[in-house]
Write an enzyme that holds these catalytic residues in place. Structure first.
Site, mmCIF file in Angstrom:
data_model
loop_
_atom_site.group_PDB
_atom_site.id
_atom_site.type_symbol
_atom_site.label_atom_id
_atom_site.label_comp_id
_atom_site.label_asym_id
_atom_site.label_seq_id
_atom_site.Cartn_x
_atom_site.Cartn_y
_atom_site.Cartn_z
ATOM 1 N N LYS A 177 0.807 -1.228 0.000
ATOM 2 C CA LYS A 177 0.000 0.000 0.000
ATOM 3 C C LYS A 177 0.836 1.272 0.000
ATOM 4 O O LYS A 177 0.425 2.299 0.544
ATOM 5 C CB LYS A 177 -0.971 0.015 1.186
ATOM 6 C CG LYS A 177 -1.886 -1.192 1.264
ATOM 7 C CD LYS A 177 -2.737 -1.159 2.503
ATOM 8 C CE LYS A 177 -3.511 -2.458 2.655
ATOM 9 N NZ LYS A 177 -4.281 -2.510 3.915
ATOM 10 N N ASP B 222 -7.038 -5.538 9.064
ATOM 11 C CA ASP B 222 -8.375 -5.002 8.830
ATOM 12 C C ASP B 222 -9.356 -6.073 8.367
ATOM 13 O O ASP B 222 -10.562 -5.975 8.635
ATOM 14 C CB ASP B 222 -8.331 -3.844 7.830
ATOM 15 C CG ASP B 222 -7.642 -4.205 6.519
ATOM 16 O OD1 ASP B 222 -7.083 -5.318 6.409
ATOM 17 O OD2 ASP B 222 -7.625 -3.363 5.608
#
Length: 456
Positions: A159, A199
């Site tokens: 990311k 997450d």
């Protein structure tokens, strides 16, 4: 070059993008390959790209959890601090977001964790929190090897992060050091990291708090991942006593790395290769680079550049302002898919198109739909592969989160349709309500409950 007619331009676009059309047979072949990768990961094969990481989370919430917990959430360009009060099946949430600047994403790891600690203590001071002991669930949404519930070594950054001196280190230990070093003298609260999750696990736990049939957590946003509850007997690499119920454990698949060993080659296109070559982590996270928000715009951008060079789109005009990376984003895809003229015009204005005609608009919509539909089909094949593992459960609920699934106008319905064609299993999808926060707090609550049981 002879200028093509509008009809010829559209036909040419269809021919150039033929590789984005995946048949159900191809998708079932992909499911078979992915299932084999799952098996390798569950065996602990060192060469497995899909790591199938053990989370040490053994069950979904009971709905009876109570108490005050802090949740920390790092998974992108924003870091969040949350104070969560659990009241059985209800939760009160207070949250604050702190920006993670680019220099922190690429600089020394110590600076990043010091920033996190500073945000925590500012939150405590601003809310005048007086608790002597504050258990914390830490959502850290990057590939990690869990050592136990509150210890995890970073395997690699994704990311857009590339902080030094963190890969291979226990991220909980790094955070504990930062919390100790940055603790203000007047702060009386002992902040204790009792659980670390990603997450995806948070999404699973949060949705299961509302629906006990939830067994899968899916993220499709900037990045992508999937977590699910696996039977312990299938986790060959399980290294703990398995004499307590339930005989299951949440597995963090880290499926974004599917295909890093070349097994996705036949499903990829030249534009996928270009996106990969220009990324911060070439030859890694190849499945993620075909389906997640960080890359869908880049795939589209490269296609548009190719089509412009072929005289298919914006013929006779200079290349629009998309020559540089990240100048066409997933937001543009959503706007084009909305079929709202005003939203589409904003995209063309952003690209600084000198002129465009109806054929340009039709080709633009065609390209965007092809990129998104392929992503939806790949995600559907992945979920269908996981649903096969729930042979003893009538219906499985899939908890989901992520900006692509939340905001793109068609991708969720495309996934539901294709998943129904690839799997005979009954399923439904529910949106996670702050999964990375609520889920972390729920895991922290379960961890504290387990500690209390062990003291008895």
């Amino acid at each position: 070059m002879t200028e093509l007619t509008p009809k010829e331009r559209l036909e040419r676009a269809h021919k150039i993008l033929h590789g984005f059309q995946l048949s159900d047979d191809q998708l079932r072949e992909l499911m078979t390959i992915l299932d084999d990768e799952f098996q390798r990961g569950l065996r602990g094969d060192p060469s497995a790209n899909v790591k199938m990481l053990v989370t040490y989370v053994r069950d979904v919430p009971s709905g009876k959890e109570v108490g005050e917990y802090m949740a920390l959430d790092l998974g992108g360009t924003n870091f969040r601090v949350l104070m969560i009060t659990l009241k059985g099946d209800q939760a009160d949430i207070d949250t604050e977001t702190c920006e993670v600047e680019g220099k922190l994403m690429l600089g020394p790891g110590k600076d990043l964790f010091d920033h996190i600690a500073n945000c925590v203590y500012k939150f405590i001071a601003d809310r005048k929190i007086q608790l002597e002991y504050l258990p914390v669930g830490f959502t850290f949404s990057f590939p990690c090897q869990k050592m136990h519930l509150s210890s995890a070594k970073l395997l690699r950054w994704t990311k857009g992060f590339k902080c030094s001196n963190v890969v291979g280190e226990d991220i909980c230990a790094l955070l504990r050091t930062a919390l100790k070093d940055r603790r203000p003298k007047d702060c009386k609260t002992n902040v204790d990291i009792v659980a670390v999750i990603n997450d995806t696990t948070g999404t699973l736990m949060s949705c299961a708090h509302r629906n006990r049939n939830c067994r899968i957590g899916l993220i499709l946003g900037t990045g992508t991942n999937l977590c699910y509850m696996e039977k312990l007997e299938r986790v060959v690499k399980w290294d703990r006593p398995d004499d307590r119920d339930p005989p299951q454990v949440a597995i963090n698949t880290e499926w974004g790395a599917f295909g890093d060993n070349g097994r996705l080659a036949k499903f990829r296109t030249p534009w996928d290769d270009k996106v990969d070559q220009e990324s911060l982590n070439p030859a890694m996270q190849l499945f993620e680079k075909m389906i997640s928000g960080m890359y869908l715009g880049e795939i589209t951008r490269h296609i548009l550049i190719t089509l412009h060079g072929e005289g298919v789109i914006f013929p006779g005009c200079p290349l629009p302002d998309i020559s540089q990376p990240r100048t066409f984003s997933a937001k543009h895809l959503s706007r084009i898919a909305s079929n709202q003229p005003q939203a589409t015009e904003k995209v063309f204005l952003r690209m600084k198109c000198q002129s465009h005609d109806d054929a340009d608009l039709e080709i633009m919509r065609f390209v965007c739909s092809k990129v998104v539909t392929r992503a939806a089909n790949l995600v559907s094949a992945g979920i269908a592969c996981v649903l096969q593992r729930f042979d003893d459960q009538d219906q499985v609920t899939i908890g989901y989160d992520g900006s692509v699934l939340r905001f793109h106008p068609t991708i969720k319905s495309e996934i539901v349709t294709k998943l129904g064609q690839l799997s005979s299993h009954k399923f439904d999808l529910i949106l996670s309500e702050d999964g990375s926060g609520r889920g972390a707090a729920l895991v922290a609550a379960v961890a504290c409950s387990e500690k209390d049981k062990n003291k008895v």
